[in-house]
Design a protein around this motif. Structure first.
Motif: not given
Length: 283
Positions: A147-157
């Motif tokens: 799962g890709a967390p939706r957090k400011i400052g984080l990039i999910a690939e």
């Protein structure tokens, strides 16, 4: 500026209170207050406002937050790098959830060691929430999560797309356990999808939070459960498990997350190794 004070500041931000930060850092609340006062004196501005709603950042505290993360990250990197043997350039630190660690992370470790021996490697297994915190705080270069967390400052690939499939022990006995679906904790999204697909399913008498443990149980006494297709592939090939016909499959994709401020020279190697390793899982 004292690194301990910066870490203390970040812990107060994360927990939302001096008392909780004190408990997590195993010090007194008085010590937490003293460290924050030292920071505020150095910066010349109050960093927190304490009221009935808890501890909240001031405008100055919000500005200092990113600098505190950088200070802690640089401190950790310096300690790790200085301790390295002379033939190694840097430490690459990643985190992973237990449920995704096998076989991806062992394959990644072997691939990295063979391909880039100049890097020291560090792997930490923890919960998704704690791994995200450690990436944000600069304690980890990256983390592997479902799962890709939706957090400011984080990039999910996206690393790979996995499927959860319903499998049962082949040749089970006719006991009640042999027909039971073992409930395996694959997260809230899967739980919601499962109940939508099986609204009349009775509650399971066996619930397990770790897939490999559930698999051992099913192989021993019979039954069925949802597993990652890649993980049970050898068991299907050997005839120990069989897929339940006409059962729904559920998406369970893996992502690597990292900070937007992460060292791209490190992330590119993490990314390359994970993609090579995930390709190896499919072979």
């Amino acid at each position: 500026m004292d690194i301990t004070s910066a870490r203390t500041f970040l812990e107060v931000v994360k927990t939302g209170s001096f008392a909780a930060a004190a408990a997590n850092l195993h010090v007194t609340q008085t010590a937490i207050g003293a460290r924050i006062r030292v920071l505020e004196q150095e910066l010349g501005r109050p960093l927190f406002v304490r009221n009935k709603l808890g501890t909240q950042l001031t405008a100055a505290g919000q500005k200092f937050h990113c600098f505190a993360i950088s200070l802690v990250r640089l401190s950790e990197q310096a300690v790790r790098s200085i301790a390295l043997p002379h033939e190694q350039e840097a430490v690459i630190s990643i985190g992973t959830e237990l449920s995704i660690s096998d076989p991806l992370v062992p394959l990644w470790l072997v691939w990295m060691r063979r391909t880039y021996p100049q890097f020291a490697l560090s792997v930490r297994v923890d919960t998704a929430e704690r791994l995200i915190d450690q990436v944000q705080e600069g304690l980890l270069d990256a983390a592997i999560l479902y799962g890709a967390p939706r957090k400011i400052g984080l990039i999910a690939e996206l690393i790979f797309e996995e499927k959860l499939v319903l499998a049962e022990a082949k040749g089970s006995t006719q006991s009640a356990a042999s027909h039971e679906t073992v409930r395996i904790d694959w997260g809230e999204e899967f739980s919601d999808a499962f109940h939508a697909a099986f609204p009349a399913a009775p509650p399971s008498s066996v619930a397990v939070s770790y897939g490999p443990l559930a698999l051992e149980y099913i192989l021993a006494v019979g039954g069925r459960g949802y597993f990652r297709r890649g993980f049970i592939k050898p068991y299907l090939k050997d005839g120990l498990l069989t897929l339940v016909p006409n059962s729904p499959e559920f998406s369970y994709s893996a992502y690597v997350i990292h900070s937007a401020r992460a060292d791209e020279n490190i992330i590119v190697h993490v990314r390359e190794g994970l993609r090579a390793s995930s390709a190896g899982m499919a072979d």
